[in-house]
Design a protein around this motif. Structure first.
Motif, PDB file in Angstrom:
ATOM      1  N   ILE B 177      11.972 -50.296  14.860  1.00 55.22           N
ATOM      2  CA  ILE B 177      12.815 -49.114  14.736  1.00 55.22           C
ATOM      3  C   ILE B 177      12.561 -48.412  13.404  1.00 55.22           C
ATOM      4  O   ILE B 177      12.353 -47.201  13.352  1.00 55.22           O
ATOM      5  CB  ILE B 177      14.303 -49.520  14.878  1.00 55.22           C
ATOM      6  CG1 ILE B 177      14.568 -49.983  16.310  1.00 55.22           C
ATOM      7  CG2 ILE B 177      15.226 -48.359  14.511  1.00 55.22           C
ATOM      8  CD1 ILE B 177      15.882 -50.714  16.480  1.00 55.22           C
ATOM      9  N   VAL B 178      12.553 -49.206  12.339  1.00 57.95           N
ATOM     10  CA  VAL B 178      12.357 -48.584  11.025  1.00 57.95           C
ATOM     11  C   VAL B 178      10.943 -48.017  10.917  1.00 57.95           C
ATOM     12  O   VAL B 178      10.722 -46.948  10.353  1.00 57.95           O
ATOM     13  CB  VAL B 178      12.709 -49.571   9.882  1.00 57.95           C
ATOM     14  CG1 VAL B 178      11.710 -50.674   9.761  1.00 57.95           C
ATOM     15  CG2 VAL B 178      12.852 -48.817   8.566  1.00 57.95           C
ATOM     16  N   LEU B 179       9.976 -48.711  11.473  1.00 59.57           N
ATOM     17  CA  LEU B 179       8.598 -48.223  11.410  1.00 59.57           C
ATOM     18  C   LEU B 179       8.466 -46.908  12.190  1.00 59.57           C
ATOM     19  O   LEU B 179       7.768 -45.992  11.767  1.00 59.57           O
ATOM     20  CB  LEU B 179       7.640 -49.274  11.959  1.00 59.57           C
ATOM     21  CG  LEU B 179       7.561 -50.575  11.152  1.00 59.57           C
ATOM     22  CD1 LEU B 179       6.533 -51.523  11.758  1.00 59.57           C
ATOM     23  CD2 LEU B 179       7.224 -50.280   9.688  1.00 59.57           C
ATOM     24  N   TYR B 180       9.162 -46.846  13.309  1.00 68.30           N
ATOM     25  CA  TYR B 180       9.142 -45.607  14.096  1.00 68.30           C
ATOM     26  C   TYR B 180       9.725 -44.468  13.254  1.00 68.30           C
ATOM     27  O   TYR B 180       9.178 -43.365  13.186  1.00 68.30           O
ATOM     28  CB  TYR B 180       9.937 -45.810  15.376  1.00 68.30           C
ATOM     29  CG  TYR B 180      10.150 -44.549  16.179  1.00 68.30           C
ATOM     30  CD1 TYR B 180       9.074 -43.937  16.843  1.00 68.30           C
ATOM     31  CD2 TYR B 180      11.405 -43.949  16.267  1.00 68.30           C
ATOM     32  CE1 TYR B 180       9.265 -42.783  17.559  1.00 68.30           C
ATOM     33  CE2 TYR B 180      11.599 -42.794  16.983  1.00 68.30           C
ATOM     34  CZ  TYR B 180      10.527 -42.207  17.635  1.00 68.30           C
ATOM     35  OH  TYR B 180      10.712 -41.062  18.343  1.00 68.30           O
ATOM     36  N   ARG B 181      10.842 -44.757  12.606  1.00 62.03           N
ATOM     37  CA  ARG B 181      11.472 -43.728  11.780  1.00 62.03           C
ATOM     38  C   ARG B 181      10.534 -43.274  10.651  1.00 62.03           C
ATOM     39  O   ARG B 181      10.505 -42.106  10.290  1.00 62.03           O
ATOM     40  CB  ARG B 181      12.785 -44.290  11.199  1.00 62.03           C
ATOM     41  CG  ARG B 181      13.420 -43.458  10.088  1.00 62.03           C
ATOM     42  CD  ARG B 181      13.843 -42.091  10.602  1.00 62.03           C
ATOM     43  NE  ARG B 181      14.348 -41.236   9.513  1.00 62.03           N
ATOM     44  CZ  ARG B 181      13.604 -40.521   8.685  1.00 62.03           C
ATOM     45  NH1 ARG B 181      12.293 -40.545   8.789  1.00 62.03           N
ATOM     46  NH2 ARG B 181      14.156 -39.789   7.732  1.00 62.03           N
TER      47      ARG B 181
END
Lengths: 641, 427
Positions: B177-181
């Motif tokens: 999720i954080v990497l996507y963000r």
């Protein structure tokens, strides 16, 4: 640009949250099945089986009661039996049985207890319970067993056994469940609803291991078990057992009735068996042996067997003749012009003498008059009309119909009427000469011992009877079945009984039954000799006593024993004396009747000659002998592991 | 400067309130889960899980005060050192750990036991945040920038796998999720989801049928494609994607039958059909669904749950704590818990987005992602939407390690967030 991805991320979080909310709503609110499963999971319905009602005799002695026994239950997944051999030895079972019992239990459920061995007695329980501690997964459950104080009345009382599949499916309101007990015959069947009591239901909570965790909702939905109603019978246990002993090695029936009430004092169906053997855990083996026995000990002869009444029927003929006015007490008939034979006896110038000497031609003439009523213009028509009138009169004695005794499978017998002969011969194509053998109780007449005893009671009462019944009080209030309080009139005036009773007294004092007269008691009796296709005649005797104030009316039927005076009359009179005085004076006669083996004269169906009766007890396992077997097994002290 | 202002002024009280609400509800339900009607027990008795949880809550409060007192720069500065310490502990636990329920992941200090794996989430979060705080790092353009991240995650993942604590390892998926963000191309999580969907489909249907269906769909896509797209390589792209998907299907099949251990395979199969093994692996799922489902709209009442009270549901005070909520407080109680979690996570995302430093934002997303993943998997498994993976429900499940690790994780972020007005944007 990447910042807008936060909306995708928050959107994703919210989506998962929403999906979960919908799922929860579905599981908790929409789908009801889970709450049902939760109850079946943790709330268990425990059924409490009440004690069955007890049965008492007329003196207040117990006849049937309940013994606590112990069922051994096994929970397969917990069961650990390391040395099967010793385990089987202790329980007195075979390795084979062990395997099949275990298999059956596992097939039912691995986690719920199921029946392993049923009905271990208190003694067995005491002797094995310490040893059973070594085997996990086994537990005892208390239950109860029908127990009989005396080895008597087997067919009258009936037995209880596990409900059959058919009965389970047929029941109108679903009360019984599989493996429940139900009365299968006799009193146990007829009074099942009273005897069974009211089952209690308890709802208890249990945890995942099935451990009791207290009542559910504080027990507010629970119902208490209510013990079954006790039954009070008119049976005199002492007389009953005495009658049993007289009927040993004989095939036949004894029915004794208290004329004033219709209560059955004694009812013997010979040969009989010890009712305890059908209340043990060897039920099926014992039942099979009884069912195979050629003498049919399970056949309740007093109400199910039918015989020609023979000469005992002459009493009714005389009464009908007198009532209809076709004869007077002083009517006399000779042997002349008569197709029925007779034996040598003094002249029969009155009804009393006709009865006393049991003169066949006398009653041939009586019956002729009853049928024709001096109308011999058209004998065919007169026969038809006369027979139906006769049929109606006889019916009032309870003959040819069910009396309504509180026992199952009562046979109604046969009392022919016009229709009956029309079927054989065609309408108006038969007349008196075709049916005259009815006059002496032969021909197409069929009657049960119970009905003949009832006839004796009618004569004792001089014209009326109460439906014979075994049980006269239900429950502690001794509630009475109103059907048994109805006085049934026969329509014969009481003065017409005088000459008949006089003849009956004569028959016992100096006639056909003189050899079994009892000193000090005036007995009125009538012998009968019932012809039949197989072997010797059946010996029949009906009587009541004392004549002044009748207390007992009795009918005794002994199959293939010959004339009424030879077997039935002595047995009846011994029972009468026993009942009235509690002792027996004619010891020689008693001895002879106790010892006489008339069973060897009985010709079984499909056989030409009598076979030597093999003892029925041989194949049966009595609870006592089984107990011995169990205890004889070497029970060694368990090794501690 | 900011340092002389009280922390209470700037801390995000909404998150704190939700945190306190979760702890309170969780504690009450732990008491209900361990409550035994035959024994008169107190919520404060240290002999039971409820009493112990209260102790853990107390110590967590002490920890929180420490966190809020320590200078916010500490976490960023010492990120890699904290990471190294946790890695060291994970190595130590492999040799010195005590074996509990088949996983060698606990360190015992007297009567206390601590699970370093729980703290690896914090370590990875800090390390990734620190790494990404370098403005030169770009996840959109440079593939090689991913390698360190992979390394940061893979090292503890490998160590945790060795100690047989697969559940904790799966939580690392939440870093997607954080990497996507932070710029990871959208097709990567898309591929992940498609793979997961294919996995489930493969387990439900015969693989040859699925392969056939994929070919048919690919054919349709090519047929409907504008001619220009097809000529520009759309044809081959579609064919390759189709083959890759078929490859996944067969790969999943191979993976299920040859790579996964029997109990892991069972857990996935049970998700699809709990009745396939009602007394075995399916038991947990069936009983937990019965417990929650029997709660109805408003529940059976506090301490009135028969399903949880009589031990039908396993691990009631830890992984299956949500069953107690569902059974005793019904849909209303369950919905409140779900709403609490979604609000907390959404609030964390909002807080993360308002950070001025990239370090703080990335860390905020890590926290949101981890809590979300725990929430999704834990509640999902109790209501039969997720396979049974033994990870706790944050702030609810009984257990000191998990309570501490989530509290630290959360309050480190709140501390950083509280200093936000006084930090300069760098990223």
């Amino acid at each position: 640009m990447l910042e807008s991805r936060r909306f995708v991320i928050i959107g994703f979080f919210a989506l998962v949250g929403l999906i979960y909310l919908f799922r929860l709503f579905y599981l908790q609110v929409l789908d009801e099945s889970y709450s049902i499963e939760s109850s079946s999971n943790s709330i268990k319905r425990v059924i409490e089986i009440p004690f069955r009602g007890q049965i008492y005799d007329r003196t207040g002695k117990l006849i049937v009661y309940n013994t606590p026994v112990y069922d051994l239950l096994v929970t397969p997944y917990k069961a650990r039996v390391d040395d099967t051999l010793r385990f089987c030895q202790v329980l007195g079972i075979e390795r084979r049985d062990f395997d099949s019992l275990m298999h059956a239990a596992s097939a039912y459920s691995r986690v719920k207890p199921s029946l392993f061995l049923r009905q271990l007695s208190k003694e067995d329980f005491a002797s094995i319970q310490d040893i059973m501690v070594d085997y996990s997964g086994f537990e005892f459950a208390k239950s109860s067993l029908r127990t009989y104080t005396a080895p008597t009345l087997a067919n009258t009382l009936g037995y209880v056994s596990e409900i059959t599949r058919g009965q389970l499916e047929k029941q109108e309101e679903p009360y019984y469940r599989q493996s429940d007990y139900i009365g299968q015959s006799g009193i146990e069947k007829i009074y099942e609803n009273e005897l069974r009591g009211k089952r209690g239901t308890k709802f208890v909570m249990q945890n995942v291991s099935g451990v009791y965790k207290g009542p559910w909702k504080g027990g507010e939905l629970d119902t208490m078990a209510v013990a079954g109603d006790n039954l009070y019978s008119g049976i005199d246990l002492e007389v009953q057992q005495y009658a049993d002993s007289l009927m040993v090695n004989k095939v036949g029936s004894v029915v004794a009735i208290e004329p004033k009430t219709g209560q059955i004092i004694s009812m013997v169906s010979a040969p009989t068996y010890d009712p305890n053997i059908l209340a043990s855990r060897y039920f099926s083996k014992n039942y099979a042996a009884l069912a195979r026995n050629p003498y049919k000990p399970l056949f309740n002869r007093p109400v199910m067997a039918s015989y020609r009444p023979g000469s005992t029927f002459k009493l009714i003929q005389a009464l009908i003749g007198l009532q209809e006015g076709v004869i007077t007490p002083e009517s006399g008939f000779t042997h002349a012009n008569c197709p029925v034979g007779c034996h040598n006896h003094p002249a029969t110038g009155t009804v009393a003498l006709g009865v006393m000497h049991s003169c066949n031609p006398y009653f041939y003439n009586v019956f002729r008059r009853i049928i024709y009523k001096n109308n011999i213009q058209n004998t065919f028509k007169a026969s038809a009309v006369g027979l139906d009138a006769w049929h109606d009169a006889i019916s009032k004695f309870g003959i040819g119909q069910r009396l309504g005794i509180d026992l199952p499978s009562e046979y109604k017998g046969n009392l022919p009427n016009k229709k009956y002969y029309d079927r054989f011969y065609g309408e108006y194509r038969w007349k008196f000469s075709n049916i005259y053998s009815l006059s002496i109780g032969e021909g197409e007449l069929l009657i049960t011992p119970l009905k003949m005893a009832n006839v004796a009671a009618i004569i004792a009462n001089r014209g009326y009877f109460y439906t014979p019944h075994v049980i006269h009080g239900i429950g502690d209030g001794k509630k009475v079945n109103p059907d048994f309080l109805v006085r049934h009139e026969t329509g014969v005036d009481s003065h017409n009984f005088d000459p008949v009773i006089e003849g009956m007294i004569g028959a016992v004092e100096g006639g056909t039954a003189r050899r079994s007269r009892v000193e000090g008691i005036t007995i009125a009796g009538k012998t009968g000799t019932s012809q039949n296709k197989r072997g010797d005649d059946h010996s029949i005797f009906i009587a009541f006593a004392p004549v002044e104030n009748p207390k007992i009316a009795i009918a005794v039927f002994v199959e293939n024993a010959g004339a009424g005076g030879s077997a039935a009359a002595p047995i009846a009179n011994l029972i009468i004396e026993k009942y009235l005085t509690r002792k027996v004076t004619n010891k020689a006669l008693e001895e002879r009747m106790l010892k006489s083996d008339l069973m060897s004269k009985v010709i079984l169906p499909g056989q030409k000659k009598p076979i030597s009766p093999d003892s029925l007890k041989k194949k049966l396992i009595s609870p006592d002998s089984a107990k011995k077997k169990l205890l004889e097994k070497p029970v060694t002290a368990p090794k501690k592991q | 400067m900011a340092e002389n202002k009280p922390i209470t002024k700037n801390v995000d009280w909404m998150v704190v309130l939700i945190y306190i609400a979760c702890l309170g509800i969780g504690w009450v339900n732990i008491y209900a889960a361990v409550y035994n009607p035959e024994v008169n027990m107190s919520m404060f008795d240290l002999g039971n899980n409820a009493g112990k949880q209260l102790m853990w809550i107390g110590t967590a409060a002490v920890l929180i005060i420490c966190i809020l007192v320590i200078d916010y720069k500490f976490y960023e500065t010492f990120s890699f050192i904290i990471y190294a310490v946790i890695i060291f502990l994970l190595v130590v636990v492999l040799f010195a750990g005590s074996n509990i329920n088949g996983s060698r992941s606990w360190i015992k200090f007297g009567s206390f036991s601590l699970q370093p794996a729980e703290f690896s989430k914090l370590a990875i979060s800090l390390a990734i945040s620190k790494y990404l705080s370098d403005p030169a790092i770009s996840l959109t353009r440079k593939l090689k920038d991913y390698y360190p991240i992979m390394g940061i995650i893979a090292l503890p993942a490998f160590l945790i796998l060795l100690s047989n604590e697969t559940g904790s390892m799966l939580v690392f998926a939440s870093f997607a999720i954080v990497l996507y963000r932070e710029g990871m191309p959208g097709f990567i999580p898309a591929i992940g989801m498609v793979t997961a969907a294919l996995l489930i489909i493969t387990l439900l249907f015969v693989k040859w049928y699925i392969a056939g269906a994929i070919i048919v769909i690919a054919g349709l896509v090519i047929w409907l494609m504008p001619v220009m797209t097809r000529r520009r390589g759309g044809l081959w792209a579609t064919i390759i994607i189709g083959f890759v998907m078929i490859g996944i299907v067969f790969g999943v099949d191979f993976f299920m039958n040859n790579v996964l251990q029997k109990h892991q395979r069972g857990r996935i199969m049970v998700l699809l059909d709990p009745d396939s093994d009602p007394r075995g692996i399916g038991w947990n799922v069936i009983q937990s669904k019965i417990a929650i489902g029997s709660g109805g709209f408003s529940g059976k009442g506090f301490l009135q749950g028969t399903q949880t009270k009589f031990d039908f549901v396993p691990e009631q005070s830890t992984d299956f704590i949500f069953c107690t909520v569902g059974e005793e407080h019904g849909f209303i109680g369950s919905a409140i818990v779900v709403v609490l979690f979604v609000s907390l996570i959404a609030r964390l995302v909002v807080l993360a987005e308002r950070q001025r430093s990239r370090f703080a934002r990335v860390y905020g997303y890590c926290v949101a992602g981890i809590i979300f993943f725990h929430f999704m998997v834990n509640i999902g498994m109790t209501i039969g939407l997720m396979p049974v993976i033994g990870i706790p429900l944050p702030f609810f499940s009984y257990g000191g390690s998990s309570l501490w690790s989530f509290s630290i994780l959360l309050f480190v972020f709140l501390k950083i967030d509280a200093q936000r007005p006084f930090t300069l944007s760098r990223g």
